[in-house]
Design an enzyme around this catalytic site. Structure first.
Site, PDB file in Angstrom:
ATOM      1  CG  ASP B  29      45.464  31.916  39.641  1.00  0.00           C
ATOM      2  OD1 ASP B  29      46.602  32.390  39.505  1.00  0.00           O
ATOM      3  OD2 ASP B  29      44.848  31.969  40.717  1.00  0.00           O
ATOM      4  CG  HIS B  93      48.786  33.618  42.123  1.00  0.00           C
ATOM      5  ND1 HIS B  93      47.474  33.398  41.740  1.00  0.00           N
ATOM      6  CD2 HIS B  93      48.738  34.505  43.152  1.00  0.00           C
ATOM      7  CE1 HIS B  93      46.680  34.113  42.513  1.00  0.00           C
ATOM      8  NE2 HIS B  93      47.410  34.794  43.382  1.00  0.00           N
ATOM      9  CB  SER B 420      45.585  35.139  45.872  1.00  0.00           C
ATOM     10  OG  SER B 420      45.411  36.009  44.801  1.00  0.00           O
TER      11      SER B 420
END
Lengths: 85, 627
Positions: B29, B93, B420
């Site tokens: 990620d 994220h 996600s």
């Protein structure tokens, strides 16, 4: 044409580890030498060597086609960019 | 995650095994924020002995006994402002997904007081290994493959990857499918996000049969930021608005009445609130009503903005807003316009968001990519769904929660949406199953998650299995699935033969003498997959036999009976042979066939094959659709 000589990043994917080969990097370098010549070390960017075999290289269109026909190569594809989901 | 795990019946107090702390979750990620409370290592022992990775810590980044490994892959790209050449997450994220999969319990987590509760991952005691592959330019295939290469060798148990691209690629020209294939060969399941380009059919971005493809669905918590008017009326607005404008009313103005005439704008232009189109003197300190969802009013100095939108899914999800903003439906916007126009001194307020219960939940959100699988139409994708809408999880404090330059807040938890967010829920669930069954193959773990999934309601999910696959994850049930549809590398190779791959390619993939023969060619239907899909030529009769083998992982002496659950009427004839499977031992395998016969012109209604021993219900969807 100029664009045909332009080098782009490609991934040369070669599947499972090469059996009986002590150094995947030397195999990848040798393949690059065959296709690119003396500039091989300059254009070989990264070797995948732990869990599967393959490498990242800067290739022209013609070199990419030659590489994709070489023994041991599963696929050659551009280094695309993905996005977060 | 302050609600998502509870919503799926996986409370804080769930059965756990001490071996959970031996599980290593590999997160590919944007990196991680190691100082987040979610990754505090208090109480954790040293990394498990199987760990062979490293902590790449150039400056100002250290691992601990929770984050046991970290690497970054930048290739040869320049850094953009704000980016950090280390595993540290400057985006947010990666911190969000890592804490969703395996973050520890953090009491009182919230965003500006919203979604407050105990944030937690699916496996709070598990370890995290970070592979930073994504940068401001995106996530390069070369980085993705390098991370898989390392993660597999490092000894991770599960890989979580919430990225993709709108490319329809052959499996072995797709970096994610290639990486997941080699992970599978090494006993590692890869959990992938389905993609965010739904609801168009065939929009799935990660579709390899050896990975787990996760759609995104809602939980029963939604956020509203209502509008109060001076005449006492209230209109529902959609936003995650942490700003409190106080109890008093504020002057309102319609954006069409405040054009920036000195810049050449008229009211017909300013009403849409493009940046620069509004007169700062007229809007400053007021609540501005805009005819489109743009934030030009706030940039012009407005106190807040009410944005009208014709977006049809406004009540399905909400976005965090950088300033006091709320979105209203066009009809409500029309009523607010009339109030402003017909009132000499219009007054109003935008209220801080409140949480409401959404009785429609769970349903698959509009943006979640849909099946069918365009590369292998007879493998159903997505595999299942998990929460991916308005999820609160850890965040990088240097990244504004909205990413907007107007947003000056620094937060440690944020609320965002996407596949996600659903992917790491499935990752956490898979890791939870693995913690109980460390010897199970990736296919067995995937099967356990799919066959125990909660059924979804087709009435609120018109795309049915193409939206949610086998259903909604149910981690507690997945630990005790009864039967599993197992598969190994050889099974996938046989499937690839059926897909048309030649022996030369397959030998390279496997590194052995794999070959396609007449007996294993054309066997896509026979991959031991926990769901059944058939793309049939419209109006042409078909008769197809699926071969499957189930492994008993439940009670030693158990007898399962197969039955079909049908919602609606079907033109398709179904037969399972044999109908009864009697097991005498754990690990015993038994085979059966499913025969589908008929003719379709439209998609067949939802049907399930369920094997039931009175204790376990092992449920697989059957999807027949016109090719």
């Amino acid at each position: 044409s100029a664009s045909a000589l332009e080098r782009k990043e490609y991934i040369v994917y070669m599947g499972e580890h090469l059996k009986g080969v002590t150094s995947a990097e030397s195999v990848h370098f040798s393949m690059m030498e065959q296709v690119v010549g003396s500039a091989a070390s300059e254009h070989l960017l990264h070797s995948y060597k732990y869990s599967f075999s393959g490498f990242v290289a800067r290739l022209t269109d013609e070199e990419m086609k030659t590489m994709s026909r070489m023994e041991g190569v599963v696929s050659v594809f551009p280094n695309r960019h993905r996005k977060l989901h | 995650t302050t609600r998502s795990w509870d919503f799926m019946g996986f409370p804080i107090v769930s059965e756990r095994t001490p071996l959970e702390s031996d599980i290593i979750v590999g997160m590919l990620d944007t990196g991680i924020w190691p100082e987040s409370q979610s990754f505090d290592d208090q109480g954790f022992g040293p990394p498990p002995a199987k760990w062979k990775g490293i902590c790449q810590s150039p400056t100002n980044f250290t691992c601990n006994n929770k984050i046991i490994g970290a690497r970054y892959y930048n290739g040869y790209h320049f850094l953009l402002p704000g980016e950090i050449l280390s595993p540290r997450d400057s985006e947010g994220h990666g911190t969000h997904t890592a804490s969703t999969a395996a973050g520890r319990q953090v009491v009182g987590a919230n965003l500006g007081g919203l979604a407050e509760g105990t944030a937690r991952g699916g496996v709070p005691s598990a370890r995290i290994a970070v592979y930073k592959i994504c940068w401001a330019f995106g996530c390069a295939d070369a980085n993705i493959l390098a991370a898989f290469d390392d993660a597999i060798a490092d000894g991770v148990d599960i890989i979580s990857l919430s990225v993709g691209g709108p490319f329809l690629l052959d499996y072995f020209e797709d970096s994610i499918a290639i990486g997941a294939f080699h992970a599978m060969k090494n006993g590692i399941l890869t959990s992938n996000s389905a993609g965010n380009i739904g609801p168009a059919l065939g929009s799935i971005e990660n579709y390899s049969p050896w990975s787990l493809t996760v759609a995104a669905s809602t939980i029963d918590r939604r956020f509203v930021s209502n509008v109060n008017l001076g005449d006492g009326r209230t209109f529902e607005g959609s936003a995650i608005n942490t700003f409190d404008l106080g109890p008093r009313m504020h002057p309102m103005i319609y954006a069409g009445d405040a054009p920036n005439t000195s810049a050449g704008y008229n009211g017909n232009q300013s009403r849409y609130c493009f940046s620069g189109s509004l007169d700062e003197k007229l809007v400053r300190g007021k609540i501005v009503l805009c005819d489109s969802p743009r934030i030009g009013a706030v940039r012009a100095g407005a106190l807040g903005a009410i944005l009208q939108t014709s977006f049809p899914y406004i009540k399905d999800l909400a976005f965090v807003v950088p300033v006091p903003i709320t979105l209203v439906e066009m009809q409500d916007g029309g009523n607010i316009t009339l109030y402003i126009k017909n009132t000499s001194q219009p007054m109003g307020n935008i209220l801080k968001s409140q949480e409401e219960k959404d009785p429609r939940a769970p349903f698959v959100i509009f943006f979640s990519s849909r099946g069918p699988n365009r590369i292998t139409p007879s493998i159903l994708k997505p595999d299942l769904t998990a929460p991916g809408v308005d999820i609160l999880a850890a965040w990088s404090p240097i990244s504004p929660p909205t990413g907007s330059p107007e947003d000056t807040r620094s937060v440690t938890y944020n609320i965002i949406s996407g596949t996600s967010m659903s992917c790491p829920h499935a990752t956490g669930a898979a890791a939870y199953v693995k913690s109980f069954h460390q010897s199970w193959s990736p296919a067995a773990i995937k099967s356990a998650l799919m066959t125990t999934a909660y059924p979804m309601d087709p009435r609120v999910n018109p795309d049915t299995e193409f939206a949610y696959g086998a259903g909604h994850i149910n981690p507690r049930a997945a630990v005790k699935p009864g039967l599993v549809y197992d598969a190994d590398e050889g099974d996938y190779v046989r499937m690839l033969c059926g897909q048309g791959y030649n022996a030369t390619t397959l030998r390279l993939l496997t590194g052995d003498n794999s070959t396609c023969t007449s007996s294993n060619n054309g066997t896509v239907y026979d991959l031991n997959y926990p769901s059944f899909a058939l793309a049939a030529a419209s109006g042409t009769p078909f008769s197809v036999i699926f071969h499957r083998t189930v492994t008993n992982v439940g009670l030693p002496n158990s007898t399962y009976t197969g039955s079909f659950g049908l919602l609606g009427s079907s033109e398709v004839g179904l037969r399972v042979t044999p109908r009864v499977l009697s097991f005498q031992s754990v690990g015993q395998k038994m085979s059966f066939t499913l025969t589908l016969q008929g003719q379709i012109t439209v998609r067949m209604p939802t049907i399930f094959l369920t094997w039931d021993d009175g204790v376990h219900k092992v449920r697989s969807p059957i999807v027949v659709y016109p090719s």
